[in-house]
Write a protein that holds these residues in place. Structure first.
Motif, PDB file in Angstrom:
ATOM      1  N   PHE A  47       0.956  -0.971  -0.049  1.00  0.00           N
ATOM      2  CA  PHE A  47       0.204   0.064  -0.096  1.00  0.00           C
ATOM      3  C   PHE A  47       0.826   1.220  -0.163  1.00  0.00           C
ATOM      4  N   ASN A  48       1.626   1.141  -0.924  1.00  0.00           N
ATOM      5  CA  ASN A  48       2.536   2.438  -1.160  1.00  0.00           C
ATOM      6  C   ASN A  48       3.722   2.774  -0.047  1.00  0.00           C
ATOM      7  N   SER A  49       4.035   1.579   0.632  1.00  0.00           N
ATOM      8  CA  SER A  49       4.970   1.773   1.724  1.00  0.00           C
ATOM      9  C   SER A  49       6.282   1.883   1.290  1.00  0.00           C
ATOM     10  N   ARG A  50       6.912   1.983   0.131  1.00  0.00           N
ATOM     11  CA  ARG A  50       8.236   1.950  -0.069  1.00  0.00           C
ATOM     12  C   ARG A  50       8.482   3.268  -0.713  1.00  0.00           C
ATOM     13  N   LEU A  51       7.691   4.350  -0.344  1.00  0.00           N
ATOM     14  CA  LEU A  51       7.970   5.656  -0.896  1.00  0.00           C
ATOM     15  C   LEU A  51       7.432   6.299   0.690  1.00  0.00           C
ATOM     16  N   LEU A  52       8.310   7.189   1.012  1.00  0.00           N
ATOM     17  CA  LEU A  52       8.041   7.988   2.156  1.00  0.00           C
ATOM     18  C   LEU A  52       7.191   9.254   1.568  1.00  0.00           C
ATOM     19  N   PHE A  53       6.106   9.409   2.113  1.00  0.00           N
ATOM     20  CA  PHE A  53       5.280  10.736   1.914  1.00  0.00           C
ATOM     21  C   PHE A  53       5.327  11.680   3.096  1.00  0.00           C
ATOM     22  N   LEU A  54       5.669  13.054   2.470  1.00  0.00           N
ATOM     23  CA  LEU A  54       5.773  14.245   3.518  1.00  0.00           C
ATOM     24  C   LEU A  54       4.694  15.242   3.168  1.00  0.00           C
ATOM     25  N   LEU A  55       4.164  15.844   4.021  1.00  0.00           N
ATOM     26  CA  LEU A  55       3.202  17.057   3.637  1.00  0.00           C
ATOM     27  C   LEU A  55       3.988  18.120   4.577  1.00  0.00           C
ATOM     28  N   ASP A  56       4.492  19.026   3.773  1.00  0.00           N
ATOM     29  CA  ASP A  56       5.375  20.336   4.246  1.00  0.00           C
ATOM     30  C   ASP A  56       6.273  19.668   5.044  1.00  0.00           C
ATOM     31  N   GLY A  57       6.957  18.706   4.731  1.00  0.00           N
ATOM     32  CA  GLY A  57       8.101  18.129   5.459  1.00  0.00           C
ATOM     33  C   GLY A  57       7.677  17.122   6.512  1.00  0.00           C
ATOM     34  N   VAL A  58       6.361  16.937   6.938  1.00  0.00           N
ATOM     35  CA  VAL A  58       6.006  16.090   7.789  1.00  0.00           C
ATOM     36  C   VAL A  58       5.557  14.529   7.312  1.00  0.00           C
ATOM     37  N   ARG A  59       5.913  13.725   7.785  1.00  0.00           N
ATOM     38  CA  ARG A  59       5.556  12.136   7.520  1.00  0.00           C
ATOM     39  C   ARG A  59       4.091  12.102   7.574  1.00  0.00           C
ATOM     40  N   ILE A  60       3.570  11.497   6.424  1.00  0.00           N
ATOM     41  CA  ILE A  60       2.124  11.143   6.679  1.00  0.00           C
ATOM     42  C   ILE A  60       2.062   9.643   6.098  1.00  0.00           C
ATOM     43  N   ASN A  61       2.840   8.735   5.924  1.00  0.00           N
ATOM     44  CA  ASN A  61       2.491   7.378   5.857  1.00  0.00           C
ATOM     45  C   ASN A  61       1.797   7.098   7.002  1.00  0.00           C
TER      46      ASN A  61
END
Lengths: 653, 162
Positions: free
Chosen positions: A111-125
């Motif tokens: 479920f897209n866990s091999r990309l790190l997603f940030l929102l304005d620099g904050v982790r959102i996984n």
């Protein structure tokens, strides 16, 4: 979405300005901000790869940028569509979730866990699946996005877990782009409609606030799986979705606060055997997400700056799957997956040493709630319960050393200590050579990892299987970039990666296990071409090949990806035409060989008036049938066919 | 609703006019010109606003192409600083920038740059380039240190105000 002022349209204002240097009237600041470039710019700023702002030429990672203008012009409606426009990325859809594959790795059940997603620099996984939510379940409306940066390659040396193939940073709009107030209405030929409003203001001393709200409903969505013929009508009526998102934020001096909330309710049809015969009933999904973030930036001295975040995230996914119980009759099996966590970071950047950019950082995350609970709707007794409480403390150091006028070296490493999977060190080494004014070579070597998440633990636990070990990637990359003229450039990149203990779903047992070593390499060629009139063509071809130790190809791993994007201003119509081609070669998933496909999307963007914009969109212009199979347990699913969309944006003041 | 939207579209076609785009340095030069118009100096410049460019030959060339009513020169020596109202810094080398720091401190100058390094050390305004356009950010504390006042329109349109 079109906060009209933020978009770069074929604006009437610009139209009144015949040409630079020949006009009687010099364009206003507002007009200048809306002016497209006829050349490929020399110094694009990026901030994701190294966690501080730098020119893309100084960044050791290849960084791809999608701007708010791109989102408007190509009419992207989801984060998945934004990512799909980037080289090497492909998206699979099963009607409920949007799964991203990168560099040929799109493992079923990931479920897209091999990309790190940030929102304005904050982790959102989120912290159950480590999932990145990119479809209608995403935390943010695309209308709120200022730009998306994708730093390709392992990013664990500065970000830790999940930055396996790269880091996606979603940078949001602030008061300047959302100023005043505006509305946007969108309609789609399949019945979907969306409303978005925004307002923002900036005070004289620089303090600012912003607010936006979006609501979308899709009363009858296309079915991803074929319905049994006699239930077709009922299935279509039971396939629907509603979602709402809110965003509120403010900034005063160096302090910035932001709150985002989203809720998605979705029904999808199911067929139940009952003593009276077959019954149709909806599977009900609800997704609620919240992010509260406080950020601070402070210049301690001319050469020393301090920045940090304190965040609270909550993510809850509830599913009610209908079933017929001999005692209770029609009931449902309810699962509740709840994650809550606090996180924070503190970064110190020091530039007092000649030719060195030093960055030191500490981070923590406390997963105060990680739970999966399953029970019958009619019975409070817990059938299954899985609980976690992970804690992570991290420390990292990075030095970018400009040791000559044309060459620099990047050295970095990060130490992560986690309660669940122990400690790990992730190094990174980069070298950048500005060969000439128009040519550049970059080399990057890095390591990244991903720990098994609670979902993988729970799946294996329920089948009495051991928890998979952390998977690790070591990747070496080289890229060469040349500007042949101010209007034409190309970039060639090669990567070679070795993955150890890749966590993947066993095809026949539906549990997770560590794969043996996987070797993967690939090539990427990007072209960027501009013309006087604002015409722009970008093209990206990616080739990759991945094999396990036995020589077998990877699951859901297309060898070729081709992406073309054309933007063509139409001189007589104050209009921009956008054309996008997404092509992908065939790939094996389980026992299915899914055929390759080529999708064409087209759009027209009209600036009707200074305050009004209209967009027409044709998605899947040729009505191609596209099959995906992101979950091995399900048969191949179908992506939506041709869709027609219409949006109208009105800047009220 | 769809019909109404289509009607608006059809009616608008006849009103439409062509789009204009620009090259990077012409756009930056015009931004610079506009910034000066939204700036107040302690004593206002007596005649034309004087623009000095440091380490930015491409911008000098762009100014010469444009017919903007400005006085522009390449800043060849620190001694000429008193002949400037606006200084555009093209330097990005940290050591070179440090050499200018003492000379620029407290001077009534609007200092603009288009790179992050110069903005961090010296700049009041930075022109920020993205793949499809240019925006700008403003440092208000530095504006105060240089005794200049930036107009509200400029502050309103800045991508970021620090």
């Amino acid at each position: 979405m079109l906060p009209a002022k933020a978009a770069r349209p074929a604006s009437l204002l610009l139209i009144l300005w015949p040409a630079f240097g020949q006009s009687q009237e010099t364009p206003s600041l507002e007009q200048l901000l809306n002016t497209p470039l006829t050349e490929i710019p020399t110094q694009i700023e990026v901030s994701t790869a190294s966690r501080f702002t730098q020119s893309s030429a100084q960044s050791a990672n290849l960084t791809y940028v999608v701007t708010a203008n791109d989102i408007v012009q190509f009419q992207y409606q989801t984060l998945a569509q934004i990512l799909q426009s980037l080289p090497g990325i492909y998206v699979s859809i099963d009607g409920a979730f949007q799964y991203v594959g990168v560099r040929g790795l799109g493992q079923p059940g990931d479920f897209n866990s091999r990309l790190l997603f940030l929102l304005d620099g904050v982790r959102i996984n989120e912290n159950i699946y480590d999932a990145g939510l990119l479809g209608s379940d995403a935390l943010i409306d695309v209308e709120n996005i200022d730009r998306v940066e994708f730093a390709a390659g392992p990013g664990a040396a500065v970000y830790g877990n999940n930055a396996f193939f790269g880091v996606v940073n979603i940078l949001t709009k602030t008061a300047q782009q959302l100023r005043g107030a505006g509305v946007k209405l969108s309609l789609q030929s399949d019945g979907a409609n969306k409303y978005f409003i925004h307002t923002a203001n900036r005070l004289e001393q620089g303090s600012e606030w912003w607010f936006s709200a979006g609501h979308q409903q899709h009363p009858q969505m296309p079915l991803a799986f074929p319905a049994p013929q006699r239930f077709a009508d009922q299935f279509e009526q039971l396939n629907n979705e509603h979602l709402t998102r809110l965003r509120l934020g403010g900034k005063h001096q160096g302090l910035r606060f932001q709150a985002l909330w989203s809720t998605q309710r979705r029904n999808s049809p199911d067929l139940l055997p009952t003593p009276q015969g077959w019954l149709t009933a909806p599977v009900q999904d609800q997704n609620d997400n919240l992010l509260l973030s406080l950020a601070h930036q402070h210049e301690l001295r001319d050469d020393l700056s301090l920045s940090g975040h304190l965040n609270y995230n909550s993510s809850e996914y509830q599913r009610a799957a209908p079933l017929f119980h001999p005692e209770w009759g029609l009931t449902s099996l309810d699962s509740d997956q709840l994650g809550r966590w606090y996180s924070g970071d503190l970064l110190l950047q020091y530039q007092g040493l000649a030719a060195h950019d030093l960055l030191a950082g500490v981070e923590f995350q406390d997963d105060v709630r990680q739970q999966i609970e399953v029970r019958f709707h009619h019975d409070a007794e817990l059938l299954q319960g899985y609980y976690g409480h992970n804690q992570r403390r991290s420390f990292f150091l990075q030095d970018q050393w400009q040791y000559s006028a044309t060459q620099s070296l990047l050295l970095g490493a990060r130490y992560d200590d986690t309660r669940v999977s122990g400690h790990r060190i992730s190094p990174r080494l980069g070298w950048i050579w500005q060969w000439s004014d128009t040519q550049q070579i970059k080399l990057l070597y890095g390591s990244a990892y991903r720990a098994a998440n609670l979902y993988e633990f729970a799946t294996n636990f329920s089948f009495d299987q051991p928890v998979p070990e952390d998977e690790v990637i070591n990747s070496a990359e080289i890229s060469y970039e040349q500007r042949l003229s101010t209007r034409f450039s190309y970039r060639l990149a090669w990567f070679d990666a070795g993955m150890r203990r890749l966590i993947r779903m066993t095809p026949d047992a539906a549990v997770f296990s560590n794969a043996q070593r996987i070797q993967q390499h690939g090539l990427n060629l990007d072209l960027d071409w501009r013309l006087d009139s604002g015409q722009m063509l970008t093209a990206a071809w990616s080739w990759q090949r991945g094999r396990d130790v036995s020589g077998y190809p990877l699951q859901n791993s297309p060898q070729h990806l081709l992406k073309l994007q054309l933007l063509q201003p139409l001189p007589m119509l104050s209009t921009e035409l956008s054309l996008q081609v997404l092509a992908l070669s065939r790939r094996q998933v389980g026992d299915s060989m899914l055929p390759g496909y080529g999708l064409i999307n087209a759009g027209l963007h009209f600036q009707l008036h200074e305050r009004h914009q209209l967009q027409l969109q044709l998605y899947n212009l040729l009505d191609k049938v596209v099959y995906d199979r992101p979950m091995l347990l399900n048969p191949p699913s179908m992506q939506p066919g041709r869709l027609f969309g219409l949006s109208w944006s009105w800047q009220l003041w | 609703m769809v019909k109404s939207m289509l009607l608006i579209l059809v009616c608008s076609l006849g009103l439409s006019l062509p789009l204009q785009a620009a090259d990077e340095f012409s756009l930056k030069a015009t931004f610079l010109y506009r910034f000066a118009q939204f700036t107040e100096w302690p004593p206002p410049p007596r005649g034309q606003i004087r623009f000095c460019l440091l380490g930015h030959p491409a911008l000098l060339e762009a100014f010469s192409r444009l017919s903007l009513p400005v006085d522009v020169k390449d800043l060849s020596s620190k001694k000429l600083l008193n002949q400037c109202d606006v200084l555009m810094l093209g330097l990005s080398d940290r050591q070179l920038l440090a050499q200018w720091q003492a000379d620029l401190a407290g001077t009534p100058l609007l200092i603009v740059t288009d790179n992050n390094e110069a903005y961090r050390q010296l700049g009041t305004i930075q022109l920020v380039t993205s793949p499809d356009g240019i925006s700008f950010q403003v440092n208000l504390q530095r504006a105060a240190a240089h005794q200049i006042k930036l107009g509200s329109q400029l502050l309103k349109l800045a991508r970021r105000v620090d």
